[in-house]
Design an enzyme around this catalytic site. Structure first.
Site, PDB file in Angstrom:
ATOM      1  N   HIS A   1       0.742  -1.106  -0.006  1.00  0.00           N
ATOM      2  CA  HIS A   1       0.192  -0.155   0.138  1.00  0.00           C
ATOM      3  C   HIS A   1       0.952   1.392   0.004  1.00  0.00           C
ATOM      4  O   HIS A   1       0.622   2.235  -0.688  1.00  0.00           O
ATOM      5  CB  HIS A   1      -1.036   0.031   1.213  1.00  0.00           C
ATOM      6  CG  HIS A   1      -1.745   1.253   1.342  1.00  0.00           C
ATOM      7  ND1 HIS A   1      -1.474   1.888   2.378  1.00  0.00           N
ATOM      8  CD2 HIS A   1      -2.914   1.837   0.824  1.00  0.00           C
ATOM      9  CE1 HIS A   1      -2.445   3.005   2.252  1.00  0.00           C
ATOM     10  NE2 HIS A   1      -3.142   2.914   1.317  1.00  0.00           N
TER      11      HIS A   1
ATOM     12  N   GLU B   1       1.972   1.916  -3.387  1.00  0.00           N
ATOM     13  CA  GLU B   1       1.144   2.499  -4.376  1.00  0.00           C
ATOM     14  C   GLU B   1       0.878   4.048  -4.329  1.00  0.00           C
ATOM     15  O   GLU B   1       0.733   4.729  -5.161  1.00  0.00           O
ATOM     16  CB  GLU B   1      -0.493   1.986  -3.608  1.00  0.00           C
ATOM     17  CG  GLU B   1      -1.616   2.401  -4.536  1.00  0.00           C
ATOM     18  CD  GLU B   1      -2.841   2.641  -3.528  1.00  0.00           C
ATOM     19  OE1 GLU B   1      -3.613   3.528  -3.363  1.00  0.00           O
ATOM     20  OE2 GLU B   1      -3.164   1.429  -3.071  1.00  0.00           O
ATOM     21  N   HIS B   2       0.929   4.593  -3.121  1.00  0.00           N
ATOM     22  CA  HIS B   2       1.011   6.148  -2.630  1.00  0.00           C
ATOM     23  C   HIS B   2       2.361   6.532  -3.405  1.00  0.00           C
ATOM     24  O   HIS B   2       2.391   7.515  -4.106  1.00  0.00           O
ATOM     25  CB  HIS B   2       1.216   6.453  -1.132  1.00  0.00           C
ATOM     26  CG  HIS B   2      -0.227   6.045  -0.649  1.00  0.00           C
ATOM     27  ND1 HIS B   2      -0.712   7.368   0.079  1.00  0.00           N
ATOM     28  CD2 HIS B   2      -1.089   5.189  -0.387  1.00  0.00           C
ATOM     29  CE1 HIS B   2      -1.879   6.676   0.469  1.00  0.00           C
ATOM     30  NE2 HIS B   2      -2.129   5.555   0.207  1.00  0.00           N
TER      31      HIS B   2
ATOM     32  N   GLU C   1      -3.942   7.910   7.749  1.00  0.00           N
ATOM     33  CA  GLU C   1      -4.857   7.185   6.896  1.00  0.00           C
ATOM     34  C   GLU C   1      -5.529   6.025   7.834  1.00  0.00           C
ATOM     35  O   GLU C   1      -6.453   5.936   8.087  1.00  0.00           O
ATOM     36  CB  GLU C   1      -4.409   6.779   5.543  1.00  0.00           C
ATOM     37  CG  GLU C   1      -5.655   5.923   4.891  1.00  0.00           C
ATOM     38  CD  GLU C   1      -5.032   5.542   3.277  1.00  0.00           C
ATOM     39  OE1 GLU C   1      -5.620   4.345   3.174  1.00  0.00           O
ATOM     40  OE2 GLU C   1      -4.435   6.067   2.743  1.00  0.00           O
TER      41      GLU C   1
END
Length: 460
Positions: free
Chosen positions: A80, A83-84, A160
């Site tokens: 993840h 991904e950012h 997040e």
């Protein structure tokens, strides 16, 4: 999750129209309406072209065969995290300019990570396909990261996690239950990562992961919309073709679960809980390549038990007949590489204890296992679920997602195109066979979400 309810006449009219449309859709031959073409570039990139010429738009999706379940041990959240970081730029595209370029051309883009894959997509006018293909191919192997990029984005991800998980008791319960469900398999690791491990992720971690897994021989490119296979092949060979494959791609062999010998139970007490509820998951088979029978039956079973807040088995028994619950649901999604979960959720009425509602839920399941589904309900749900699967073909993004996800977890084109037929062929015997198999408390994790100091918190 729950939509607002309109006037009774509106609901009735909507149901009549929906059922009429469903019958019409299912009267149509089940063969795939969309022409699908596949080919593989010399560097190993698999390409899928889904033609839909109704509007001059196109979706590009790139699916990497790596997700949270493939992360190096102790580096949870790296999938993840990357991904950012993929939006931080290359030598050709400046930091955070990728999405701005798309937006200036009238398009949009995004990305998402799961346990089995990481995917990126763009939706744009068809005459801009070459532009988005050049952009995506560029960042497949040419990502540039600075220490500031990594530090900044790591803080974004920690925030997040704080907002979506740490501040939400329901998310915390789900996370704890999944970790209990999968004690040995990496499906028990949260996609966003454990906080203490995310805090330690470095630029070197990200680049090592990127260089190994982000390569043409570990990806599937899906192009859907107003295109032709020849057009896509020429562009793919031009932009993706020169990219070097990775030597670090090996078969995705993961640790598997040992036999589960006893039910696992979790009680999470949190002062932020407004409505206590019961949540249970069972280990369940995934969609197997070449044999989707069990997965199709589990999909129908979930809809029978808890797919509708008005007519499902749990809703009728707990919400309307006994009036001991205000909400109930069942769910299953078997599109994965390894075993999935089948879940049940019940929110009791304000004056009903969780111990009581759990006993009531178990009684409903036991009765279902004895009597089976109502034949009319089974036929209605089988028709509705299959129709929904067919209607998804009307959206090019849904089409691209269907093929990209399926192929990335090991399904074939034939499996993907035959899913609605698998749903249509489910019988009562199939439903009862998977129900008997799945509803084994030794393979279950039962969770209670409660307020501190309540009776439920101390019930053994």
């Amino acid at each position: 999750m729950l939509g607002s309810l309109g006037p009774r006449f509106t609901k009735r009219a909507t149901m009549v129209v929906a059922l009429a449309l469903t019958a019409t859709a299912l009267a149509t031959p089940p063969a795939a309406a969309e022409p699908v073409t596949t080919f593989t570039l010399e560097n190993g990139l698999d390409v899928v072209v889904i033609e839909d010429h109704r509007a001059p738009v196109v979706v590009q999706m790139i699916w990497y065969q790596v997700g949270a379940a493939d992360e190096p041990r102790g580096h949870s959240g790296i999938a993840h995290f990357l991904e950012h970081l993929m939006f931080k730029g290359t030598e050709k595209v400046g930091p955070n300019e990728f999405s701005a370029i798309l937006e200036a051309q009238g398009g949009d883009d995004n990305a998402f990570t799961s346990w089995d894959y990481t995917a990126y997509f763009q939706h744009i006018a068809a005459d801009r396909l070459e532009m988005v293909m050049e952009l995506e191919a560029d960042r497949m192997r040419n990502l540039r990261l600075t220490e500031d990029d990594v530090l900044t984005e790591r803080e974004v991800i920690l925030e997040e996690r704080a907002q979506r998980t740490d501040s939400d008791p329901g998310s915390l319960l789900s996370e704890q239950m999944r970790a209990a469900q999968f004690m040995n398999h990496p499906y028990g690791i949260p996609v966003i990562g454990w906080r203490h491990e995310v805090e330690a992720l470095s630029r070197e971690d990200a680049l090592s992961y990127y260089k190994r897994f982000y390569a043409p021989n570990n990806a599937t490119l899906v192009i859907a919309g107003d295109v032709t296979p020849d057009q896509v092949k020429a562009l793919a060979e031009k932009y993706y073709g020169p990219l070097e494959p990775s030597e670090g791609i090996v078969p995705r062999e993961r640790p598997q679960e040992p036999p589960q010998l006893a039910e696992r139970r979790i009680t999470l007490a949190d002062e932020r809980v407004s409505e206590p509820y019961l949540f249970r998951t069972y280990l369940a088979p995934e969609r197997d390549p070449g044999n989707q029978k069990e997965a199709a039956a589990l999909t129908i079973l979930a809809h029978l038990l808890g797919g509708d807040g008005q007519t499902s088995v749990l809703a009728r028994a707990l919400q309307f007949d006994r009036q001991v619950a205000v909400y109930s649901s069942a769910f299953y999604d078997g599109t994965g590489i390894d075993d999935a979960t089948f879940g049940l959720v019940v929110v009791p009425a304000p004056d009903v204890m969780l111990e009581t509602i759990e006993a009531d839920m178990d009684a409903v399941i036991a009765d279902f296992l004895k009597t089976g589904p109502d034949p009319a309900a089974l036929e209605r749900i089988r028709m509705q679920v299959r129709a929904a699967d067919i209607y998804d073909r009307d959206d090019i993004f849904a089409l691209a997602n269907r093929y990209g996800e399926g192929l990335t977890v090991g399904l074939s084109i034939e499996d993907i195109e035959g899913w609605d037929e698998a749903l249509a062929s489910v019988t009562e015997a199939d439903v009862m066979a998977v129900a008997e198999k799945v509803f084994d408390r030794r393979n279950a994790v039962t969770g209670w979400l409660v307020q501190p100091g309540t009776e439920e918190e101390v019930v053994e």
